[in-house]
Design an enzyme around this catalytic site. Sequence first.
Site, mmCIF file in Angstrom:
data_model
loop_
_atom_site.group_PDB
_atom_site.id
_atom_site.type_symbol
_atom_site.label_atom_id
_atom_site.label_comp_id
_atom_site.label_asym_id
_atom_site.label_seq_id
_atom_site.Cartn_x
_atom_site.Cartn_y
_atom_site.Cartn_z
ATOM 1 C CG HIS A 177 39.973 35.333 40.156
ATOM 2 N ND1 HIS A 177 39.939 36.529 39.487
ATOM 3 C CD2 HIS A 177 40.387 34.401 39.271
ATOM 4 C CE1 HIS A 177 40.308 36.333 38.231
ATOM 5 N NE2 HIS A 177 40.588 35.055 38.069
ATOM 6 C CG HIS B 216 43.370 31.005 39.470
ATOM 7 N ND1 HIS B 216 42.170 30.401 39.723
ATOM 8 C CD2 HIS B 216 43.153 31.840 38.424
ATOM 9 C CE1 HIS B 216 41.260 30.823 38.863
ATOM 10 N NE2 HIS B 216 41.827 31.706 38.062
#
Length: 658
Positions: free
Chosen positions: A60, A75
Amino acid sequence: MANEIKMLAPVSGQAVEITKVHDPMFSAKDMGDGFGIIPNSNEILAPVSGKVMLVASTKHAIGFTTDDGLEVLVHMGVDTVELNGAPFEVTLKEGDTVKAGDKIASMDIEAIKKAGKVTDVIVAITNTAKTVKEIHVNEGNIKAGQEVALVEPLAPGETSAKPNKNLDYDQLGKDILNNVGGISNVDSVIHCITRVRFYLKDDNKANDLKIKNMNGVIDVAKAGGQYQVVIGPAVEDVYDGVVKALGPGFAGDGDSSAAPAKKEEAPKGLWPKTKFYFSALIGVITASMMPIIGLLAASGILKGLLALIVSAKWISTTSSTYMIINAMGDSVFYFLPILVGFTAAKRLGANQVIMGVIGGVLAYPTLVQVATKTSSTAMNINGDFFGIPIHVANYTYSIFPMIAAAWIASKVEPWLKKHIVLSLRMILSPLLEVFIVSAIIIVIVGPVITLISSYLANGIVALLNFSPAISGLIIGGLYQCLVIFGLHWAVIPVVASQIATTGHSALNAIVSATMVAQGAAAMAVFIKTKKHIDMKQIAGAATLSAFAGVTEPAMYGINLKYGRIFWTANIGSAVGGLLTGLLHVDMWGFAGSLIGFASFINPKGIDASFTGYLIASAVTIVVAFTCTYLFGFKEEDLDQSHAVEKVRLGSREPAAQG
């Protein structure tokens, strides 16, 4: 850093200021400044060109470092670490190099929504505090690969986007303390010339990212069992703020209960063990010297300027002005055993005050007078201890005997406390510790070092008689290794004898080349360092000091500490020593390095010796500087050691995963 750095949209969608993203940690800029995009497509592109420093195990988050010094985190989604990588596909790995606009990943935004998570793609510059002055974000609809933000970098030398002149250092100290885990997580705290150094009970409780992005903080580092918060010139103010917040009993006050460096177990096997213990020894030496590097550098520069003034015949060496200024420059070296005893005790877990007293014993004027009456390289018996004949050595300017003393004290002190009754411990324990440790150093350690020095002196003389060139190469390449262990005192009497008998010293000319080389290596670090302001400050001062004839700041503050630099400097020393021997360079005085150029002038008139000195010094600088710049030092190594720590979300603090 270049003027204005462009950042591209990593995904198509709605661009927003980072304060508007749906994650409280990112929107508060705890992870640094940046921007967010509410995506409407799945393909993720690199917002910048650079090297991949992190690919999260849950896919992620991806971290980059750029050539401009930015540390950028991409992110994908909010709290998506909990999805264990299911909605993501990543097309690169750590260590890869990418260009802005390259595809780096894909995210299934529908799957993320079905999992009840927010899809915001957030781009944060995690080292904002030391690289970014301002970031301008073009809000609104945008396509992947288009320019979305313009970064205005800090000017060279700046460490914060906001001026620190109005910074509340007490509050900063309190904030740092809260984010290293609070009072309950602190064993003790000290500071050096740029860093507040904590001994923490559990490093994992410290919030590295939040501390690094505080206004007034340059960086965070972990070394030698310490949690180090890099502040810069305002370190004392911040340290005072930390101590106020902690209350009494925590500051570095000489209490032996302060936590020493964390111990590591030695590996198995003879060679691995040898490397381990040698590395540990070098670590202790450099850690013991770091707190006083600033003093050594300042004193070295002052001594060099004084030598220059004397050479210009502005003042006489017999004047009171000279004696006062010389005392200012010499005192830190004369009383070095006391200072090193104090710092080495902190590193090894001994009582700092007691070690300062033991250092005072070694620097005691009466003992120094006894030592200077005889050659320090000959095992002449110049005293006795309870009837045992001994050789009293000169310990001023020396560090190794005090480091040995601190190690011995760290073993003796617990034993004394264990075996002395509590009612007598306060008096007997320090008394016996001072007596035992001082006696061991004066009766055993000192004479052993002197014996080794005497053999070295004989070998050096034989080498000089055999071949000036070969002696220059070998002595030049190894002389600073002798300095580490205090064995260079073997050279001083030889130099003094040469000057006394012939009026000049070829050996001192070789030694001078080694000083120039150490300074040139430190200069390479100074020039190559762009982002680490604390390193640049130390390197600049160390360069000046070495060129002024005092190499300790360069050696212990930089070159020896970072290993490769010391050896690239020694390569320059060896080449300089070789040329010094080949060109038959002589010195007619003691002051060396660049500041001591007048010592290379023959009283009868400038001759080939002075020309040889100029050539050898110039080549030494070029070789040591070039080798260090190309092979000895990479600033990226300093970045890489904590860059992964900075952006490795989800590895240690679930509450901060985002």
